[in-house]
Write an enzyme that holds these catalytic residues in place. Structure first.
Site, PDB file in Angstrom:
ATOM      1  N   SER A 118     -13.371   6.739  93.654  1.00 14.49           N
ATOM      2  CA  SER A 118     -13.758   8.034  93.092  1.00 14.49           C
ATOM      3  C   SER A 118     -12.663   9.102  93.169  1.00 14.49           C
ATOM      4  CB  SER A 118     -15.027   8.562  93.758  1.00 14.49           C
ATOM      5  OG  SER A 118     -14.762   9.019  95.056  1.00 14.49           O
ATOM      6  N   LYS A 131     -14.199  14.246  98.467  1.00 19.34           N
ATOM      7  CA  LYS A 131     -14.183  14.874  97.144  1.00 19.34           C
ATOM      8  C   LYS A 131     -13.294  16.111  97.173  1.00 19.34           C
ATOM      9  CE  LYS A 131     -17.402  12.045  95.697  1.00 19.34           C
ATOM     10  NZ  LYS A 131     -17.028  10.875  94.981  1.00 19.34           N
TER      11      LYS A 131
END
Length: 189
Positions: free
Chosen positions: A56, A100
């Site tokens: 990701s 993230k």
């Protein structure tokens, strides 16, 4: 006879010195061990190692990258746009963490549409995402106090705030501050 007494005295003195030397060595070892334990505990309080699992955050971070995060980064401040943070994955049954990038901070008006990200009306140039990647989804919201909006750099393969909402700043485990592995990529990601 005096010589013998002096000789015995020097032998006794030498034996005493040897015992003192051994005692000193043991004390030194104990001191070193205490210092090492204190350093390890102190480092553990400020730093946490993690290993990247998944894609990701490609191309910035790769699967199996070894990172260190600062546990104290936000003790006296809050995350800023662009920070790479780590926080708990609430939908998982394991104690897994998400990695993230902070896209928007409290008070920001965030819009995502037509494959682009806008913050406070300004189109964002995101050089950390894969060339040609688009940011799917539609978002139009003002980020609440105490929250951040996060996304993975691999926008086409990231479960992030577009799907699970904003992240509470108090739940942030830390900020990524260095990559240690692979050695060819060592440094700040």
């Amino acid at each position: 006879m005096k010589e013998r007494e002096e000789l015995l005295d020097s032998e006794e003195l030498e034996e005493l010195n040897e015992n003192d030397g051994q005692k000193l060595k043991i004390k030194d070892v104990i001191k070193v061990l205490i210092i090492v334990v204190a350093i390890v505990l102190l480092i553990g309080f400020f730093v946490k190692p993690i290993i990247v699992e998944g894609a990701s955050m490609n191309p910035t971070l790769q699967d199996d990258d070894y990172l260190l995060i600062s546990r104290q980064s936000y003790t006296f401040g809050e995350p800023e746009r662009g920070d790479i943070i780590v926080f708990p994955h609430h939908e998982s049954t394991e104690d897994s963490l998400y990695i993230k990038r902070v896209i928007a901070i409290p008070g920001d008006h965030l819009e995502i549409h037509d494959g682009n990200v806008y913050i406070n009306g300004e189109l964002q140039y995101e050089d950390y995402i894969k060339s040609g990647a688009i940011t799917e989804g539609y978002v139009n919201l003002v980020i609440p106090e105490g929250q951040v909006f996060v996304m993975g750099d691999n926008r086409e393969n990231s479960s992030d705030s577009r799907y699970f909402g904003t992240v509470n700043i108090e739940e942030v485990t830390g900020e990524v501050f260095v990559r240690l592995w692979p050695l060819s990529e060592i440094g700040r990601p």
